[in-house]
Structures are given as structure tokens and as C-alpha cells.
Design a protein around this motif. Sequence first.
Motif, short mmCIF file in Angstrom:
data_model
loop_
_atom_site.label_atom_id
_atom_site.label_comp_id
_atom_site.label_asym_id
_atom_site.label_seq_id
_atom_site.Cartn_x
_atom_site.Cartn_y
_atom_site.Cartn_z
N THR A 39 39.58 43.57 62.36
CA THR A 39 38.98 42.99 63.57
C THR A 39 37.71 43.74 63.97
O THR A 39 36.74 43.14 64.43
N ASP A 67 43.03 57.34 64.94
CA ASP A 67 44.08 57.71 64.00
C ASP A 67 43.55 57.93 62.58
O ASP A 67 42.40 57.58 62.27
N LYS A 202 47.48 36.97 66.14
CA LYS A 202 47.62 37.95 67.21
C LYS A 202 48.08 37.30 68.53
O LYS A 202 48.32 38.00 69.52
C1 GLP Z 1 45.61 49.58 62.10
C2 GLP Z 1 45.05 50.56 63.12
C3 GLP Z 1 45.08 49.98 64.50
C4 GLP Z 1 44.50 48.57 64.51
C5 GLP Z 1 45.29 47.69 63.59
C6 GLP Z 1 44.82 46.23 63.60
O1 GLP Z 1 46.99 49.56 62.11
N1 GLP Z 1 45.75 51.80 63.11
O2 GLP Z 1 44.34 50.84 65.37
O3 GLP Z 1 44.54 48.07 65.80
O4 GLP Z 1 45.13 48.24 62.30
O5 GLP Z 1 44.24 45.86 62.41
P1 GLP Z 1 43.53 44.48 62.13
O6 GLP Z 1 42.31 44.44 62.97
O7 GLP Z 1 43.20 44.55 60.68
O8 GLP Z 1 44.49 43.41 62.47
#
Ligand code: GLP
Length: 261
Positions: A39, A67, A202
Motif C-alpha cells: 500500500t 518494524d 482491507k
Molecule cells: C506488513 C507491515 C505492516 C503493513 C502491512 C500491510 O505486515 N509490517 O506495517 O501495514 O504489511 O501490507 P500491505 O500494504 O502490503 O497490505
Amino acid sequence: MEIVIRTTAEAAAELTASVIAREIRGNPHLVLGLATGRTMEAVYRILVRKHREERLDFAEVTTFNLDEYVGVPREHPGSYRYYMNEHLFGRVNIESARTFLPNGMASDIPTECRQYESRIRNRGGVNLQLLGIGRSGHIGFNEPLSALRSRTREKPLTPKTIEQNSPMFGGPDQMPRWAITMGVGTILESHRCILLATGAEKAEIIAKAVEGPITSMISATALQLHPHCTVVVDEAAASHLEQTDYYRWVFENERDWADFR
Ligand code: GLP
């Protein structure tokens, strides 16, 4: 909490990047909390464009990422350091000494976590924290049952997260099982936060995070306790929310959003 609904994922990312840009222009020494994931790629692409075309200046900005995986070297394409270099740090005028991520290769992880907290504190705390949301409802890697007052620490990843993030590692078997993450308590201390979620996958978790009860099973619900939290979604991610007319009305009438309407 305030909810901003944009028609498309691109428009939601554009608004998020514009909020970040406005904060940097208002305070060139901004301490900016950063997130990773698919995202956020659009947000970083837009920030890079603003740097190139509108002279958005990162020279004095300090960043702290949420993280990092444990046991994954920074040169590994699956590491969040690699992700950040690729999508943002390598493309704007930020000083690498001012970009912080937890060190997942540290020999003493608890000490690394404590030091990460004190580095944030020594810089006066995070002014603006950018957040995504995992399908399990995590912010950072605060998986289910993360204490609502938790600090930066090592956390085991859930099977759902492993499945979601394993493509970067060539499959679940190669995927790390642990990560260092800012705690929910750490995130709640940021002066302002902005969570971006896009896409139909989501929608369910966003409805729980925004309109559901606060629970450590879904760490994003803790953001309801934050004094200045904005959730930016596209229509698809907003599709399970109940009070969308009210959220739209607030956005249209809130003075703070005048520049963005
Ligand atoms: C990982 C990160 C999160 C993030 C999530 C969403 O798990 N640690 O901080 O919010 O991915 O990822 P995506 O945007 O790929 O759905």
C-alpha cells in the motif's frame, strides 16, 4: 479519529502523501514514522515526485520505521531496510544517518529494542507516524494479543501474516518467523498518525478497526485512543463502514481539510 474516503487507491495515496509533504514543509526537522507494505509504495512514489518536481526537501528530516524482520540482512530484498532504500531513501535527499529501522541482525535483540525506543525519545518523539494495516489488523507487526501499552520488542508472526508477506521471500518456508516492531504504546505516543488502507481485501478489517470495540486481538483498534489519528481509505476499503455519510460530511466541513478538498 477521522475517516477520509477517496474514490480511488491512487487518490487516497495522493492525499496521504500531501499530508506528509505539508508536515515536512511546516517543520523541516520533522521526525517521521514510516511503514512498509504494498500500500505504501504509491505514497513513496508520490513523495519522490514531489521531491523532484516541487522541491520537497528531506535534508533535515529524521525517520523511524515501524518494524524489521529478525535475522534478515539489510541487503536482502525482503528486508524493510532494502524496501525503504528502493522506494524512498535512495530517491530523495535524505541523509542515511537520519534513517532508522530496528536492527534485526543485532546479537542482543532486547537491548536493540530498548535503544530504538531511546533513539525516538532523544529526538523528541515521532511527529507524524504513517501506518498501514495487515489483514489480521496489525499495525507495525503488533500481532493479535499485543498489549495496548507494548513498547518496541520482538514479536512472533501469525500464519496469516506469514502467508501475506511470504512472496518477498520466495514462499512461506523461507519467511522469517519473528520481527522487531514498535509497540502499540510507542505508536500511540506519536503526535499525529495517519493510516492508509486501500482495496476490498482491507474492507472488513478497516470496519473492525474503526467502528469495532478496542481489543488487543486487533491492534489497529487501539488507534481509537489516539488524540489525532486520520484513517485514509479508498471506496473499496470503506465499503464495510457504517457511518460513511457522517465521515464524508466531516471531511467536507472540517477547516483542517480545506486545502485537500
Ligand atoms: C506488513 C507491515 C505492516 C503493513 C502491512 C500491510 O505486515 N509490517 O506495517 O501495514 O504489511 O501490507 P500491505 O500494504 O502490503 O497490505
